[in-house]
Design a protein around this motif. Structure first.
Motif, mmCIF file in Angstrom:
data_model
loop_
_atom_site.group_PDB
_atom_site.id
_atom_site.type_symbol
_atom_site.label_atom_id
_atom_site.label_comp_id
_atom_site.label_asym_id
_atom_site.label_seq_id
_atom_site.Cartn_x
_atom_site.Cartn_y
_atom_site.Cartn_z
ATOM 1 N N ARG A 144 -17.984 15.325 7.091
ATOM 2 C CA ARG A 144 -16.717 15.211 5.792
ATOM 3 C C ARG A 144 -16.951 16.211 4.923
ATOM 4 N NH1 ARG A 144 -17.560 8.913 4.177
ATOM 5 N NH2 ARG A 144 -18.810 10.300 2.633
ATOM 6 N N ARG A 145 -15.752 16.095 3.724
ATOM 7 C CA ARG A 145 -16.227 17.167 2.675
ATOM 8 C C ARG A 145 -17.493 17.103 2.028
ATOM 9 N NH1 ARG A 145 -10.946 14.964 1.883
ATOM 10 N NH2 ARG A 145 -9.457 15.697 3.500
ATOM 11 N N ASP A 146 -17.962 16.172 2.059
ATOM 12 C CA ASP A 146 -19.166 15.861 1.305
ATOM 13 C C ASP A 146 -20.294 16.199 2.070
ATOM 14 O OD1 ASP A 146 -19.396 13.512 2.791
ATOM 15 O OD2 ASP A 146 -19.231 12.285 1.132
ATOM 16 N N GLY A 147 -20.193 16.559 3.285
ATOM 17 C CA GLY A 147 -21.321 17.054 4.290
ATOM 18 C C GLY A 147 -21.941 16.098 5.099
ATOM 19 N N ARG A 148 -21.281 14.766 4.855
ATOM 20 C CA ARG A 148 -21.975 13.587 5.718
ATOM 21 C C ARG A 148 -20.858 13.411 6.858
ATOM 22 N NH1 ARG A 148 -22.496 8.800 1.107
ATOM 23 N NH2 ARG A 148 -20.394 8.855 2.104
ATOM 24 N N THR A 149 -21.444 12.626 7.873
ATOM 25 C CA THR A 149 -20.237 12.229 9.173
ATOM 26 C C THR A 149 -19.609 11.028 8.640
ATOM 27 O OG1 THR A 149 -22.199 11.024 10.259
ATOM 28 C CG2 THR A 149 -21.859 13.411 10.530
ATOM 29 N N GLY A 150 -18.609 10.883 9.416
ATOM 30 C CA GLY A 150 -17.804 9.591 9.261
ATOM 31 C C GLY A 150 -16.471 9.938 8.694
ATOM 32 N N PRO A 151 -15.658 8.834 8.223
ATOM 33 C CA PRO A 151 -14.346 8.863 7.848
ATOM 34 C C PRO A 151 -14.641 9.481 6.272
ATOM 35 C CG PRO A 151 -14.673 6.707 8.271
ATOM 36 C CD PRO A 151 -16.009 7.323 8.992
ATOM 37 N N ARG B 283 0.726 -1.214 -0.160
ATOM 38 C CA ARG B 283 0.092 -0.050 0.057
ATOM 39 C C ARG B 283 0.829 1.271 0.107
ATOM 40 N NH1 ARG B 283 -5.232 -1.979 -0.474
ATOM 41 N NH2 ARG B 283 -5.675 -3.237 0.955
ATOM 42 N N SER B 284 1.961 1.041 0.236
ATOM 43 C CA SER B 284 3.099 2.421 0.064
ATOM 44 C C SER B 284 2.931 3.245 -1.000
ATOM 45 C CB SER B 284 4.515 1.926 0.449
ATOM 46 O OG SER B 284 5.012 1.308 -0.571
ATOM 47 N N ARG B 285 2.520 2.763 -2.257
ATOM 48 C CA ARG B 285 2.416 3.232 -3.324
ATOM 49 C C ARG B 285 1.260 4.506 -3.294
ATOM 50 N NH1 ARG B 285 -1.763 1.107 -5.651
ATOM 51 N NH2 ARG B 285 -2.207 -0.927 -5.338
ATOM 52 N N LEU B 286 0.403 4.127 -2.223
ATOM 53 C CA LEU B 286 -0.894 5.013 -2.263
ATOM 54 C C LEU B 286 -0.696 6.356 -1.431
ATOM 55 C CD1 LEU B 286 -3.546 2.159 -1.033
ATOM 56 C CD2 LEU B 286 -2.888 3.199 -3.524
ATOM 57 N N GLY B 287 0.604 6.276 -0.855
ATOM 58 C CA GLY B 287 0.816 7.561 -0.045
ATOM 59 C C GLY B 287 0.677 7.338 1.463
ATOM 60 N N HIS B 288 1.408 7.926 2.088
ATOM 61 C CA HIS B 288 1.647 7.777 3.485
ATOM 62 C C HIS B 288 0.547 8.025 4.323
ATOM 63 C CE1 HIS B 288 4.495 6.855 6.737
ATOM 64 N NE2 HIS B 288 4.463 8.046 7.135
ATOM 65 N N GLU B 289 -0.380 8.714 3.805
ATOM 66 C CA GLU B 289 -1.696 9.245 4.674
ATOM 67 C C GLU B 289 -2.801 8.713 3.972
ATOM 68 O OE1 GLU B 289 -1.543 13.312 6.069
ATOM 69 O OE2 GLU B 289 0.224 12.693 7.105
ATOM 70 N N HIS B 290 -2.803 7.851 3.193
ATOM 71 C CA HIS B 290 -3.845 7.464 2.462
ATOM 72 C C HIS B 290 -4.709 6.506 3.282
ATOM 73 C CE1 HIS B 290 -6.314 4.928 -0.373
ATOM 74 N NE2 HIS B 290 -6.061 5.802 -1.238
ATOM 75 N N PRO B 291 -6.117 6.561 3.270
ATOM 76 C CA PRO B 291 -7.194 5.843 4.408
ATOM 77 C C PRO B 291 -6.594 4.453 4.321
ATOM 78 C CG PRO B 291 -8.305 7.400 2.970
ATOM 79 C CD PRO B 291 -6.996 7.599 2.205
#
Length: 164
Positions: free
Chosen positions: A155-162, A66-74
């Protein structure tokens, strides 16, 4: 596989995850997302069966993939969360020197809280404060995952949660 583990049929879940890993590795390659997903499921089953070292090894393989996804990718953060949980289980259930695994798990947990706080703000820190008490008592991280997201955490889309 998850349903089988929750139902208590962990050996069947492990066998199914191992079969999926073998097939998907052959069909899609070692670095494919489905292959990493099969490794994650296999690690969950292994830890449920008490095979903590095998679970930690699988978690480390998932992190490498998963390292190719980026260090802070979910997905990367989730993989590190799984590793921290399995390291704590290893430390709590292994005779002899387990302080190294516990220290490594604590470093990962602190990193995860820092990343999630940056991504989700103060609601993440409030959500994890109860989990930190659990971690101090070497209760696996998954046991704290049932804590709900506060409605104030939009969230950015207005919903709650990750954000996923």
């Amino acid at each position: 596989m998850y349903f089988l583990t929750v139902r208590g049929d962990t050996r069947t879940a492990r066998d199914l995850a191992q079969d999926a890993l073998t097939r998907w590795r052959a069909a899609y390659g070692q670095d494919a997302d489905v292959t990493a997903s099969a490794m994650e499921h296999l690690a969950r089953a292994e830890v449920q069966l008490g095979n903590y070292r095998a679970a930690v090894e699988l978690d480390e393989h998932v992190i490498a993939r998963r390292s190719r996804l980026g260090h802070e990718h979910p997905d990367m953060v989730t993989a590190k969360l799984n590793l921290a949980s399995d390291l704590m289980a290893l430390a709590a259930n292994t005779a002899g020197p387990s302080a190294r695994a516990a220290r490594r798990a604590l470093r990962l947990q602190r990193w995860i809280v820092a990343v999630r706080t940056r991504q989700h703000g103060s609601c993440w820190r409030a959500r994890t404060s109860a989990a930190a008490t659990c971690w101090g008592r070497t209760i696996p991280i998954q046991s704290a995952s049932g804590i709900g997201w506060p409605s104030s955490c939009a969230r950015r889309d207005g919903r709650t949660g990750p954000n996923r």
